[in-house]
Design a protein around this motif. Structure first.
Motif, PDB file in Angstrom:
ATOM      1  N   GLY A 148       0.793  -1.226   0.000  1.00 24.63           N
ATOM      2  CA  GLY A 148       0.000   0.000   0.000  1.00 24.63           C
ATOM      3  C   GLY A 148       0.821   1.270   0.000  1.00 24.63           C
ATOM      4  N   SER A 149       2.159   1.156   0.020  1.00 24.20           N
ATOM      5  CA  SER A 149       3.003   2.360   0.094  1.00 24.20           C
ATOM      6  C   SER A 149       3.356   2.926  -1.278  1.00 24.20           C
ATOM      7  N   GLU A 150       2.860   2.337  -2.349  1.00 26.51           N
ATOM      8  CA  GLU A 150       2.955   2.889  -3.695  1.00 26.51           C
ATOM      9  C   GLU A 150       4.392   3.149  -4.142  1.00 26.51           C
ATOM     10  N   GLY A 151       5.307   2.267  -3.755  1.00 24.63           N
ATOM     11  CA  GLY A 151       6.687   2.387  -4.204  1.00 24.63           C
ATOM     12  C   GLY A 151       7.476   3.501  -3.569  1.00 24.63           C
ATOM     13  N   THR A 152       6.983   4.057  -2.457  1.00 24.70           N
ATOM     14  CA  THR A 152       7.691   5.169  -1.800  1.00 24.70           C
ATOM     15  C   THR A 152       8.650   4.705  -0.715  1.00 24.70           C
ATOM     16  N   LEU A 153       8.542   3.444  -0.271  1.00 24.17           N
ATOM     17  CA  LEU A 153       9.406   2.934   0.799  1.00 24.17           C
ATOM     18  C   LEU A 153      10.442   1.937   0.297  1.00 24.17           C
ATOM     19  N   ALA A 154      10.033   1.059  -0.618  1.00 21.80           N
ATOM     20  CA  ALA A 154      10.926   0.012  -1.112  1.00 21.80           C
ATOM     21  C   ALA A 154      10.377  -0.543  -2.411  1.00 21.80           C
ATOM     22  N   LEU A 155      11.250  -1.172  -3.187  1.00 15.80           N
ATOM     23  CA  LEU A 155      10.853  -1.830  -4.428  1.00 15.80           C
ATOM     24  C   LEU A 155      10.724  -3.321  -4.147  1.00 15.80           C
ATOM     25  N   ILE A 156       9.543  -3.865  -4.339  1.00 20.01           N
ATOM     26  CA  ILE A 156       9.271  -5.279  -4.060  1.00 20.01           C
ATOM     27  C   ILE A 156       9.874  -6.134  -5.177  1.00 20.01           C
ATOM     28  N   THR A 157      10.657  -7.140  -4.770  1.00 18.83           N
ATOM     29  CA  THR A 157      11.266  -8.037  -5.760  1.00 18.83           C
ATOM     30  C   THR A 157      10.656  -9.434  -5.736  1.00 18.83           C
ATOM     31  N   SER A 158      10.007  -9.819  -4.652  1.00 19.20           N
ATOM     32  CA  SER A 158       9.232 -11.068  -4.622  1.00 19.20           C
ATOM     33  C   SER A 158       8.254 -10.994  -3.458  1.00 19.20           C
ATOM     34  N   ALA A 159       7.235 -11.848  -3.523  1.00 19.88           N
ATOM     35  CA  ALA A 159       6.213 -11.868  -2.471  1.00 19.88           C
ATOM     36  C   ALA A 159       5.807 -13.295  -2.182  1.00 19.88           C
ATOM     37  N   THR A 160       5.634 -13.592  -0.903  1.00 20.18           N
ATOM     38  CA  THR A 160       5.104 -14.882  -0.461  1.00 20.18           C
ATOM     39  C   THR A 160       3.626 -14.685  -0.165  1.00 20.18           C
ATOM     40  N   LEU A 161       2.778 -15.299  -0.976  1.00 14.06           N
ATOM     41  CA  LEU A 161       1.339 -15.062  -0.924  1.00 14.06           C
ATOM     42  C   LEU A 161       0.624 -16.209  -0.231  1.00 14.06           C
ATOM     43  N   LYS A 162      -0.379 -15.876   0.552  1.00 12.46           N
ATOM     44  CA  LYS A 162      -1.184 -16.884   1.242  1.00 12.46           C
ATOM     45  C   LYS A 162      -2.337 -17.301   0.337  1.00 12.46           C
TER      46      LYS A 162
END
Length: 394
Positions: free
Chosen positions: A132-146
């Motif tokens: 929800g931070s719209e790329g202002t805090l960090a760039l996501i490179t992978s996600a572990t999804l439930k």
């Protein structure tokens, strides 16, 4: 540095306002792992939502977030905006359906957040903070999804009401009983009148509001669940309620909702589309307020959305070549946001803030909260290079 998925967002959060670099994640599109035993999938941010759904469906699962743009939006974008869709009413948003992330901060530091399990309380919850931070805090490179198991069966209902207050009372009654629908969508009288010009709705001329309802669950329980929701949906303002018996009837019941977007394009050259949220019990008061604003500002407003959690898509239909109308639309939009805050709502449910709402969020967030958010931003991004100017006012 601005992160970009496939550019389906509506708040200009991926537009590099001050120049710089755009990092396009569309080729980081691998599904790294699907683990049915632990009900998780590990994906890169460029995976398209629909592609993930097809991949995990083969194992008997789905990932609950399902934005309308699922066929063309990426998981990274879903996480950046916390975009959910109709199923959020029962299954939650990306924040409730993501266990952990890998990401890179504005200082160039790689980090891993969260856990690989459904329980974990070690440290602060950086996963939900970054989502929800719209790329202002960090760039996501992978996600572990439930992942969630696919339901065995589903029932679809459409309820027609004389006015929005009857429909809003039905929504409150449905959400107050034990069976939570997996979708609870609504259209107001303006939306119905507009669609009627271009499509046969198959509803009474007296219809002032519609609810589209779906319940899911075990095959031997879903009929009883549909009966319970149907009973809760009945009140003095109900005109009729229909339950689909097969796929053809399901398609027929959803025809009204699917006709809405094409109809909007026929009515006005542009729509200003907002996705505000109000408490479920105040949906009726909110629609009343919007109708008053429409009359006062001479701006046509059409409303539909996810009634089960009060997430209403408010559409101001305008002609961008009419300067006077655009001026009135700007005043109307400001008044809409004031109305949302007055009803204890929030200015965005799933579209994010970006540039479009940035200058309004001080109406919802107090100065102490904004100061803390700016301090958090500085910790993640000390040089201010990640999507500067987005989300928080200067």
């Amino acid at each position: 540095i601005a992160a970009r998925g496939l550019g389906t967002g509506t708040t200009r959060a991926t537009v590099p306002e001050r120049g710089g670099l755009v990092i396009a994640f569309e080729r980081m599109n691998r599904i790294l792992d699907v683990d049915p035993a632990n009900r998780i999938a590990v994906v890169e941010p460029g995976v398209v939502n629909d592609d993930l759904q097809r991949a995990v469906a083969g194992h008997g699962f789905f990932w609950p977030p399902d934005p309308t743009s699922a066929a063309v939006c990426t998981i990274g974008g879903n996480l950046a905006y916390n975009s959910a869709g109709p199923r959020a009413v029962k299954y939650g948003t990306p924040r409730e359906n993501t266990l952990g992330l890998t990401a890179v901060t504005g200082a160039g530091r790689m980090l891993r957040t969260g856990v690989m399990t459904t329980k974990g309380v070690v440290g602060y919850d950086l996963t939900r903070l970054i989502i929800g931070s719209e790329g202002t805090l960090a760039l996501i490179t992978s996600a572990t999804l439930k992942l969630t198991p696919l339901a065995e069966a589903r029932r679809t209902l459409r309820a027609a009401y004389r006015d929005i207050h009857a429909a809003a009372a039905a929504v409150a009654a449905i959400m107050a009983q034990p069976i939570t629908p997996c979708a609870l969508e609504f259209m107001d009288g303006s939306a119905i009148a507009m669609v009627r010009q271009f499509s046969d709705l198959g509803v009474s001329p007296d219809t002032g509001a519609l609810l589209m309802i779906e319940v899911d669950g075990p095959a031997n329980c879903v009929a009883a669940a549909a009966d319970a929701v149907s009973a809760a949906a009945r009140n003095d303002g109900l005109i009729d309620i229909k339950v689909a018996a097969d796929r053809d009837e399901i398609a027929a019941l959803w025809r009204t909702r699917k006709a809405l977007s094409p109809a909007l394009r026929h009515v006005a050259p542009k729509k200003i589309n907002e996705d505000v949220v109000v408490p479920v019990s105040r949906i009726g008061a909110f629609i009343d307020g919007l109708e008053q604003l429409s009359r006062d500002m001479a701006i046509r407003i059409v409303n539909f959305g996810h009634a089960g959690n009060g997430n209403i898509h408010v559409n101001l239909l305008v002609n961008p070549d009419d300067a006077d109308e655009m001026g009135r639309a700007a005043q109307c939009l400001s008044a809409v946001f004031d109305l949302v805050v007055a009803l204890d709502g929030t200015l965005s449910g799933e579209h994010g803030v970006g540039l479009e709402k940035r200058d309004f969020i001080h109406r919802e967030l107090d100065p102490a909260a904004l100061d803390l958010m700016r301090a958090i931003k500085a910790q993640f991004d000390p040089n201010g290079i990640l999507n500067p100017g987005k989300g928080l006012p200067p």
